[in-house]
Structure formats: C-alpha cells, structure tokens
Design a protein around this motif. Structure first.
Motif, PDB file in Angstrom:
ATOM      1  N   THR A 297       1.021  -1.280  -0.112  1.00  0.00           N
ATOM      2  CA  THR A 297       0.223  -0.296   0.296  1.00  0.00           C
ATOM      3  C   THR A 297       0.538   1.185  -0.048  1.00  0.00           C
ATOM      4  OG1 THR A 297      -0.924  -0.442   2.449  1.00  0.00           O
ATOM      5  CG2 THR A 297      -1.966  -0.524   0.990  1.00  0.00           C
ATOM      6  N   GLY A 301       0.954   4.067  -2.968  1.00  0.00           N
ATOM      7  CA  GLY A 301       0.732   5.824  -2.484  1.00  0.00           C
ATOM      8  C   GLY A 301       2.419   6.469  -3.360  1.00  0.00           C
ATOM      9  N   SER A 305       1.193   9.199  -6.363  1.00  0.00           N
ATOM     10  CA  SER A 305       1.715  10.183  -5.932  1.00  0.00           C
ATOM     11  C   SER A 305       3.414  11.356  -6.613  1.00  0.00           C
ATOM     12  CB  SER A 305       2.207  11.013  -4.129  1.00  0.00           C
ATOM     13  OG  SER A 305       2.563   9.915  -2.987  1.00  0.00           O
ATOM     14  N   TYR A 319      -3.191  -8.170 -10.456  1.00  0.00           N
ATOM     15  CA  TYR A 319      -2.433  -7.212  -9.374  1.00  0.00           C
ATOM     16  C   TYR A 319      -2.688  -5.769  -9.762  1.00  0.00           C
ATOM     17  CZ  TYR A 319      -3.207 -11.658  -6.859  1.00  0.00           C
ATOM     18  OH  TYR A 319      -3.960 -12.894  -6.133  1.00  0.00           O
ATOM     19  N   SER A 322      -5.962  -3.458 -10.676  1.00  0.00           N
ATOM     20  CA  SER A 322      -6.294  -3.239  -9.457  1.00  0.00           C
ATOM     21  C   SER A 322      -5.993  -2.446  -8.960  1.00  0.00           C
ATOM     22  CB  SER A 322      -7.094  -4.476  -8.277  1.00  0.00           C
ATOM     23  OG  SER A 322      -6.077  -5.024  -7.711  1.00  0.00           O
ATOM     24  N   ARG A 325      -6.305   0.871 -10.785  1.00  0.00           N
ATOM     25  CA  ARG A 325      -7.842   1.657  -9.955  1.00  0.00           C
ATOM     26  C   ARG A 325      -7.420   2.361  -9.534  1.00  0.00           C
ATOM     27  NH1 ARG A 325     -12.591  -2.904 -11.608  1.00  0.00           N
ATOM     28  NH2 ARG A 325     -12.304  -3.073 -13.281  1.00  0.00           N
ATOM     29  N   THR A 326      -6.747   1.566  -7.608  1.00  0.00           N
ATOM     30  CA  THR A 326      -6.548   2.522  -6.963  1.00  0.00           C
ATOM     31  C   THR A 326      -5.890   3.629  -6.634  1.00  0.00           C
ATOM     32  OG1 THR A 326      -6.256   0.610  -5.572  1.00  0.00           O
ATOM     33  CG2 THR A 326      -5.612   2.328  -4.621  1.00  0.00           C
ATOM     34  N   SER A 329      -7.436   6.274  -8.230  1.00  0.00           N
ATOM     35  CA  SER A 329      -8.536   6.977  -7.194  1.00  0.00           C
ATOM     36  C   SER A 329      -8.164   8.117  -6.598  1.00  0.00           C
ATOM     37  CB  SER A 329      -9.165   5.574  -6.493  1.00  0.00           C
ATOM     38  OG  SER A 329      -8.361   5.621  -5.792  1.00  0.00           O
ATOM     39  N   ILE A 330      -6.247   7.963  -6.937  1.00  0.00           N
ATOM     40  CA  ILE A 330      -5.601   9.022  -5.926  1.00  0.00           C
ATOM     41  C   ILE A 330      -5.859  10.025  -6.879  1.00  0.00           C
ATOM     42  CG2 ILE A 330      -3.677   9.595  -4.835  1.00  0.00           C
ATOM     43  CD1 ILE A 330      -4.133   6.281  -4.084  1.00  0.00           C
TER      44      ILE A 330
ATOM     45  N   THR B  45      -6.011   8.083   0.857  1.00  0.00           N
ATOM     46  CA  THR B  45      -5.752   8.334  -0.003  1.00  0.00           C
ATOM     47  C   THR B  45      -4.551   9.365   0.402  1.00  0.00           C
ATOM     48  OG1 THR B  45      -7.330   9.746  -0.110  1.00  0.00           O
ATOM     49  CG2 THR B  45      -7.480   8.703  -1.578  1.00  0.00           C
ATOM     50  N   LEU B  48      -2.052   6.760   1.966  1.00  0.00           N
ATOM     51  CA  LEU B  48      -1.235   6.589   1.223  1.00  0.00           C
ATOM     52  C   LEU B  48      -0.605   7.435   0.880  1.00  0.00           C
ATOM     53  CD1 LEU B  48      -3.756   4.305  -1.458  1.00  0.00           C
ATOM     54  CD2 LEU B  48      -2.236   3.524   0.759  1.00  0.00           C
ATOM     55  N   VAL B  49      -0.572   8.818   0.306  1.00  0.00           N
ATOM     56  CA  VAL B  49      -0.026   9.479  -0.231  1.00  0.00           C
ATOM     57  C   VAL B  49       1.202  10.432   0.688  1.00  0.00           C
ATOM     58  CG1 VAL B  49       0.280  11.882  -1.423  1.00  0.00           C
ATOM     59  CG2 VAL B  49      -1.297   9.850  -2.376  1.00  0.00           C
ATOM     60  N   ALA B 244      -5.725  -5.481  -1.942  1.00  0.00           N
ATOM     61  CA  ALA B 244      -3.976  -5.998  -2.957  1.00  0.00           C
ATOM     62  C   ALA B 244      -5.173  -6.765  -4.193  1.00  0.00           C
ATOM     63  CB  ALA B 244      -3.613  -6.853  -2.312  1.00  0.00           C
ATOM     64  N   ASN B 245      -6.264  -6.726  -4.495  1.00  0.00           N
ATOM     65  CA  ASN B 245      -6.625  -6.790  -5.472  1.00  0.00           C
ATOM     66  C   ASN B 245      -8.372  -6.160  -5.141  1.00  0.00           C
ATOM     67  OD1 ASN B 245      -6.948  -7.634  -7.874  1.00  0.00           O
ATOM     68  ND2 ASN B 245      -7.685 -10.424  -7.318  1.00  0.00           N
ATOM     69  N   ASN B 246      -8.557  -5.368  -5.467  1.00  0.00           N
ATOM     70  CA  ASN B 246      -9.837  -4.638  -5.225  1.00  0.00           C
ATOM     71  C   ASN B 246     -10.477  -4.327  -6.382  1.00  0.00           C
ATOM     72  OD1 ASN B 246     -11.221  -2.484  -4.412  1.00  0.00           O
ATOM     73  ND2 ASN B 246     -10.318  -1.205  -4.336  1.00  0.00           N
ATOM     74  N   ILE B 251     -12.072   2.653  -2.059  1.00  0.00           N
ATOM     75  CA  ILE B 251     -11.073   3.335  -1.501  1.00  0.00           C
ATOM     76  C   ILE B 251     -11.339   1.951  -0.427  1.00  0.00           C
ATOM     77  CG2 ILE B 251      -9.776   4.318  -0.094  1.00  0.00           C
ATOM     78  CD1 ILE B 251      -9.094   4.958  -2.794  1.00  0.00           C
ATOM     79  N   GLU B 255      -5.342   0.807   5.483  1.00  0.00           N
ATOM     80  CA  GLU B 255      -4.149   1.325   6.801  1.00  0.00           C
ATOM     81  C   GLU B 255      -5.292   1.998   7.583  1.00  0.00           C
ATOM     82  OE1 GLU B 255      -1.621  -0.590   4.960  1.00  0.00           O
ATOM     83  OE2 GLU B 255      -1.213   1.319   6.931  1.00  0.00           O
TER      84      GLU B 255
END
Lengths: 574, 291
Positions: A297, A301, A305, A319, A322, A325-326, A329-330, B45, B48-49, B244-246, B251, B255
């Motif tokens: 994760t 990130g 970024s 994987y 997916s 995709r995350t 969304s960020i 988010t 993560l950032v 991991a496999n969303n 979201i 975490e």
C-alpha cells in the motif's frame, strides 16, 4: 447475603449458557468441512448461503448424495493455527485443507503433505476413480507439470516413494508485467530517446525496451526528479520475476544447469548478475533498500503521488489492474503505461545478439509462474468423508456449468455471461454482474467463490467483463502475448527431507550465510564488494569444499525424481 | 549543614533529570497511540500519499464507517468480549480468592498438596492438543471455552494468598470468638481489607481476557461467537486482501481501517484503567509483611 450471592452466581451461569451452541448447518447427510486460505481480493460474499444451497441442491440432483458444505476462509496465520490443532486431533471433523504451495514456510499444506507419517491420505490409487479430476489436471499439460506438483517423496533420501498427496489447482503460468509513469518518461525523453508511446503495449507495434535503455531511464528520472523516494518500487522477488528472463537468472530457487547438476540459483551467472544489479540499484537509490519494511500500500501511494516511477509490486496483471484502479482514484490525471518484457542486451548472449540486430535485445519474457499455485490435502482422520469430498470435486470438474456455479454463483442471479472478446484471432469469454444489481454487487460482491475447491482454467477461464477496454488489452497482452521465461528451477519437484544430519547442518549453514552475508547486503546496498565477487571469490569455493555433499544430494534427488516421473508417465521432461 | 545543602542540590539535579527522562519515556509510549488515533481519522488516500501524521491531513471517518458496516459482526464481537470479560473478572477473582483464602489458613490439612497442585500448573502444561481436546469436548464453539479454563490462575492465586497472609490472624480469631462463621469472616473481614488486591486481579483478568486471541482462535467457530480481537484480526486480513486486489471500485481503507479497529478495541480498557490505577500501583508493590 449468602443466598443472594448464590442466586446471583447461578443467574450469571444460566445467562451464560445462551452463549453456547455452534452454527447451524443445512442438515446434509455428509458434512464436508474445509479450511481454506483467503486468496488476494477474496471477500466474504453477501449471498454465500444462497450459493451454498444451490450447489448442494444440484449435487443432490446429479448424484443423489446429500451434503452440507462447511467451508471457512482463514487468514494465513489463523489457518496455520487451526490446521495445527485440526491435524493433531484424530477425531476432528476436517475433510480438507486448501492453501498455496511452494518452498517457503507460508505454504501451510506442504509440511503435512510431505510428512512421513500418514497424516494425509495417499491419493495415488484413489484418483483413478475420479476421471474428471485427473482429466482436468492433465489437460493442456503434456509435460505433466501440474500433476508432478501433487506428488511428494515419502521416505528417506536413499529410498523415496512418490505419492500423490495433494490435488493441485491449475492456474495461469504467465502474466507478469511492469507499469511505468509515462509523464516521467516524457520529461527525460530528450536525454534517453525513449518515447512512452513506442513502448506502450496498448499501441500497435509496441517495442521492447532493452535492459540498458531501462537502466538509463531510471537514472535519468532519478536526476530529473529530486524528490523521488525511489524510481523502482518493488520487493526483491518481484524484481526477479521481471528481470529473470533478461538476466537469465533466478537467485531464489535451485536450478537445473545444462549438465544436469542442480545448484542454488545464485551459483549461476544470471543469478549473480541479478544480485549485482539489486546491490547497485540499492546503493544508488534507484531501488528501495527498505524493501522488506515497506508495504504494498505504501508503494501504491508512492506511485500515485509521483514518488516512484515504476510499479511492479506483485506484478501479476490482475493485481496490477486493481492497483492502478486505486492509483486512479488517488490521482486520475496520472499517466502511466504498461511495457513489454525487457530485452536482454546485457548478458554475453544478449550483447552479441544486440550487435547483430541494431541494438535490439533478446526477448525471453518475464518469469513463468508455478502452474499449480494452490493445492488441497485430505487429513487421514477417523471422521472424514473422503469419498464424498472426492466425488464432489469430480462433480465440480464434470461440466462447465457445475464449475461456474461453484466459482461465480447462480447464473442469472449472481452473474451472467458478458460479451466475448476477440483478441488476435481467439475468442475469450467474460462474466459480469447482472445489470439490475451491478452497482450493488460491485461494491459488495455477492459470492466469495469459496465453494469451488480448486481453480482449474482448463474447465473455464472467463475474463472479468467489467474491465475497461484498456484493462482487457493489458490482461490479454500480459497473459497471452508476452513470452514467459522458464528459469529451470526445481520448484514443483519436491525433494525428500534431508535425514543425514551432516548434510542437513550444511544446508542450514549455507542458507543462513548466504542470507546474512550476501543477499542481505545486496538488498540493502551495503558493502563495497559486489555480490558476484563475494560469491565467486570465497563463498562458492567454500561451498564446494565443505558442503559438496549437499550439492550432490540436490542433484541426485532431483535427477531421480525426474527419472521417476519420466517412467511413470512415459514422457521426456525437458 | 553543608552536607544537607549538597544533598538537596544533588537531589534537585536528580529530580530534574528524572523528570526529563520520564517525560521522554511518556512521549515514547503515548506518541504511537496518538499516531494511531490520528491515522484512524485520516482518509485512506491521504495516508497513502502523505503517510502517518498526528494531525490528519484530510479528516475522514470512513474507516469507522467501513468497519462497523462490514459483514464481520463487529458489534456482536464487542458485546461477546464485554460479556466474557465481565464474567471472567467475577468468576476468576472469586475462585482465585477462595482458593487463596483456604491456602492462607495456617492449619489447612493437605496444604502442601494444594500448594504443589497449583505450582505444577505453573511449571508444566499438557500441550496444545490435549488442551484443545478437553476444552472442545465440553465447550465446543462456546464462550465458556475462554472463561472456564482460566478460572483457577495459579499466579493470581499466589498473589492473593501473599496479600492475605499479611492480614493479621488475630482479626479472624477475634471474629471466631464472637461467633462468626468462616463465610462471615471471609465476607465481612477479609474481602473489605483485600480491596487493593481484588482490584488488581480484576484489572489483570480484564486486560487478559479483553486481549485474548489464541483461545478464541482455537475454540470459537461460528461468527456469532467471535470475540473482538478475533474480529479485528479478521478485519485487518480482509481489508489487506481486498486492497491488494480491489475490484469493488471503492477505496478499501486497509491502513486507516486497521487503526480504527485498534482504537475501537482498546478504548474500553483505556477508559477502565484510570479507575483502577491506584489499586494497580498499590497491588504491584505488595508482598511485604505488614504486621
């Protein structure tokens, strides 16, 4: 006072009995109890019970056998504990355990399958009675790679008898890829000469970047973007998955050399080269030297970024889709591309080829994955319904309809067929959620897939219908267009446990020393001597002199295993 | 006089250094927990950032929404854990106290045997599989499987016994002369005098049961019986897997959700501790003879 105290205590006890009692079952004649490891992305379905009922009903209609499926999904740590007690109690109702298989300690079923005592059932003779299982395993596999994984050696080094103690899944063996930040590539294009559009797999006629070009790109990005964490965000074994084919090296497993001898991967030039580049990149800050402390994760990130340029954390294309995709969304504005396997222009062979082919390298592909990634074992317990369980698995594989019921749920309710995709002259089937519930099911999947004992792509291999056009292209390109490099490792051929204490001690010391003095510093970018020099200069000669018996063991056992299977199936294993 | 002055200066210096060190240690211990709280209220988010921060870069309660709305029975687990903790506290403390009360008696017949019986359990164990067999024979998939096996805790019993022996026998002798029975002596004399040790044991049992994971993992099967730590672990695993496999399109707060689960599961104990703190501190210093 005494009376009041007694009454209060008694009331507490009585009240507490309402906590007793276990879960209810469907009342089938045979209770099939299965513990399985949670797969990545697997959520408990909101309508698992509905699917369970449908499966039990159909199984009864087809076979006349009434079953009650009690399948529980556990995390790896939980499963380990549960299986440990479950296996230890002979009267425990535990019919099967399913987890991934491999050489590492997380492969929960392996120690039980390889145990000399009859902890699990030997299926060698049984399996012939269930032709659908055998056919499903053997289909499209002339070298019996999958079936081989199901056999474990029982006995000593000198006299091992191979028994089929697992039923293996059949999963895709190719599909690794790499994602690169296209904006960063463009920013350094003048310096590197690399236009992202030329390497984007979505564009027709995409090119393969050579290793030299890739490395130059990473250094150029590092110079250009001073706030980067690291250009490459990846775990060490993921790096190896991508570059094994390029560098002809897989340091992590034992490999069979051309002369038939078996050596640890880091004995080979390619394995050493891989470690050298890890060391160099770690030292130069190109690749993260905190890779074991960093989470996936975190890497998502970083990539989202703009703190890393390359993403290949568990680089299987599903994987990656997916993960991206995350990332979207960020930061929806982030531009990234998938690139094809890196071409070799760095090894001796690669350099010679590049000299004759205008700088183009040899494309061998990303690493080929183990086909039998998961397996099922059946404990040898008093209370197991082995025959019914095997009949159930056989029934699952007997028709596509049964298989898809167990994998996707009730057709028309939980899934339906999507539009087929034409790709390079082949048609690929898809599946989607029904339109009426698509939004709801996308957020909260109705079915976990847990009642399908083992995946087998020979029975059905549908693509997700909710992939976008680009995602579909990524998936199909990575799975079916990219070549896959076979590292010739001995994984999938299980060796007997070492009973000779001297050899076992030597093996332990070797492994420990390699990790502590060579691999650890390589990953951390420490020291002033390259790993290959450490290995060839002192480590490997020491190995041959003092631990040659371990190498002999590896070679002898691997060769006799291969000979055994060649005779068993009358084939020649490449 | 000069010596007293130096001692005072020295004492002052020591105090200052001591206070600074203790403050540093306090920050070391409190800071991670504050970070957990801050992260639980940060959007995924942003985490993560930007990574972890004390003050959320982007405030969000989505993690809490997610864990309370997931299919895992979080609220049911909360109730189960409260129930198990409350019953364990009452029963374990009562049983251990009674055992210790008997052991303190100087003229107890078979005293050595009862002492040894307790000590042996501290030194040896039957092992995982025999324990599992016995517990599941009687309490399969029941919350009693977590309560009953720990009822007679040897260490707690010895703690209580050591405290009780410091209470003068003359009190019980005087009460006997006045016609009090054993139960009256126990409840009217020893229990009131033993409040510190009772509070200490209650806290130990409460913390132990609240955090208990291995027992529930082994003995509880149905989701309706799960306790909090089991659900927190499952939730953490589930969120990590989904992230991991969303493919859900939303979201997954793997975490921040973990942090939220930690906050929710530790809050009751943290709230309870201040009320029992003085007894706890008194309790850990006991053992000396108070005649």
């Amino acid at each position: 006072m005494k009376k009041i105290l007694v009454i209060v205590l008694a009331a507490l006890m009585l009240f507490g009995f309402c906590a007793c009692g276990g879960g209810g079952g469907s009342g089938g004649e045979y209770v099939i109890t299965v513990y399985r490891e949670r797969s990545s992305g697997q959520a408990d379905g909101t309508q698992d019970d509905v699917v369970k009922e449908a499966i039990e009903e159909k199984f009864y209609e087809d076979t006349g056998i009434s079953i009650d499926l009690q399948v529980t999904i556990y995390s790896q740590s939980e499963l380990e504990q549960r299986v440990s007690t479950g296996m230890g109690v002979y009267t425990q109702d535990l019919d099967a355990v399913i987890s991934y298989i491999g050489e590492d300690s997380g492969a929960i079923v392996m120690p039980y399958a390889k145990a000399e005592r009859d902890i699990v059932i030997d299926l060698t003779d049984h399996i012939e009675d269930y032709p659908n299982i055998l056919n499903a395993i053997r289909m499209n596999d002339p070298q019996h790679e999958v079936e081989m994984s199901a056999y474990v050696p029982i006995g000593t080094m000198d006299e091992a008898d191979y028994q089929m103690r697992m039923i293996p899944a059949v999963t895709p063996d190719s599909g690794y890829a790499m994602i690169v930040n296209a904006d960063m590539m463009r920013a350094v294009q003048d310096e590197t000469g690399l236009d992202p559009d030329d390497y984007n797999v979505l564009n027709e006629g995409y090119k393969n970047m050579t290793f030299t070009q890739f490395e130059d790109l990473m250094y150029a990005i590092q110079d250009e973007y001073t706030n980067l964490r690291y250009p490459i965000a990846a775990k060490p074994w993921d790096l190896n998955r991508i570059f094994a084919g390029t560098l002809l090296g897989y340091y992590g497993e034992n490999v069979i050399q051309e002369d038939g001898t078996v050596v640890p991967g880091y004995f080979t030039e390619g394995g050493q080269m891989m470690l050298d580049y890890m060391w160099k990149w770690s030292k130069d800050g190109i690749w993260e030297n905190e890779s074991l402390q960093v989470d996936d994760t975190d890497r998502i990130g970083w990539f989202a970024s703009g703190l890393s340029a390359v993403y290949l954390s568990y680089p299987d294309v599903e994987y990656l889709i997916s993960s991206m995709r995350t990332v979207e969304s960020i930061d929806p504005q982030l531009d990234y591309i998938m690139i094809a396997p890196i071409a070799d222009d760095i090894t001796e062979e690669g350099q010679a080829y590049a000299a004759e082919h205008n700088g183009e390298g040899i494309v061998r592909g990303n690493l080929k994955d183990i086909k039998a990634s998961e397996a099922l074992i059946i404990p040898d317990h008093r209370d197991t319904d082995t025959e019914v369980l095997l009949k159930f698995i056989d029934w699952q594989y007997s028709s596509k309809e049964n298989y898809e019921l167990c994998l996707y749920g009730v057709k028309g309710v939980h899934w339906e067929e999507g539009d087929a995709i034409d790709w390079n002259g082949e048609q690929y089937e898809t599946w989607v959620y029904p339109l009426a519930n698509r939004e709801e099911f996308t957020l909260n999947p109705p079915y976990s897939g847990k009642y399908l004992m083992l995946e087998n792509i020979n029975i059905s291999n549908r693509l997700r219908g909710d992939y976008t056009v680009d995602e579909q292209a990524w998936y199909l390109t990575a799975r079916y267009d990219f070549p896959a490099y076979d590292s010739n490792s001995t994984e999938e051929v299980w060796l007997p446990d070492i009973t000779d204490n001297t050899i076992r001690n030597h093996a332990g010391i070797i492994d420990q020393n390699f990790v502590q003095y060579v691999r650890g510093p390589a990953w951390a970018g420490q020291g002033t001597t390259a790993p290959s020099q450490l290995l060839t200069g002192e480590y490997i000669p020491y190995f041959y002199e003092y631990c040659g018996d371990y190498l002999d063991f590896l070679t002898q056992q691997t060769q006799s295993s291969i000979t055994y299977f060649e005779n068993l199936w009358n084939i020649e294993i490449a | 006089m000069a010596m007293v002055k130096n001692k005072t200066v020295g004492r002052r210096v020591f105090n200052v250094i001591n206070i600074i060190l203790m403050c540093l240690f306090s920050v070391m211990f409190i800071y991670p927990y504050l970070l957990v709280i801050g992260s639980s209220f940060t959007s995924e988010t942003s985490l993560l950032v930007n990574g972890y921060n004390l003050i959320p870069a982007e405030f969000s309660v989505y993690a809490y929404e997610f864990i309370f709305s997931s299919d895992l029975p979080f609220l049911q687990a909360y109730w189960n854990t409260i129930w198990v903790t409350a019953v364990s506290v009452v029963l374990t403390t009562s049983v251990c106290f009674l055992y210790a009360y008997a052991l303190r008696h100087p003229k107890l017949k078979g005293k050595k045997f009862f002492n040894l019986y307790l000590v042996i359990t501290m030194l040896f164990s039957g092992g995982l599989v025999p324990n599992y067999l016995i517990v599941t024979t009687f309490f399969r998939d029941s919350l009693w499987s977590i309560i009953i096996p720990g009822l007679i805790a040897a260490w707690y019993t010895f703690l209580i016994r050591n405290y009780l022996v410091t209470i003068s026998n003359s009190l019980s002798e005087a009460a006997e002369i006045d016609g009090a029975g054993q139960f009256t002596i126990l409840t009217r004399i020893f229990v009131p005098l033993s409040k510190p040790i009772i509070a200490t044991i209650c806290l130990f049992v409460a913390v132990s049961q609240w955090n208990s994971y291995t027992g529930p993992l082994l003995y509880l099967e149905s989701e309706g019986n799960y306790t909090l730590q089991l659900v927190v672990n499952k939730m953490s695993d589930l969120m990590a897997n989904l992230a991991a496999n969303n493919t859900t399109g939303r979201i997954i707060p793997s975490e921040s959700g973990e942090m939220a689960a930690v906050v929710v599961s530790t809050l009751p104990i943290i709230c309870l501790y201040p009320f029992l703190q003085k007894y706890f501190i008194t309790g850990i210093t006991m053992g000396g003879v108070k005649e």
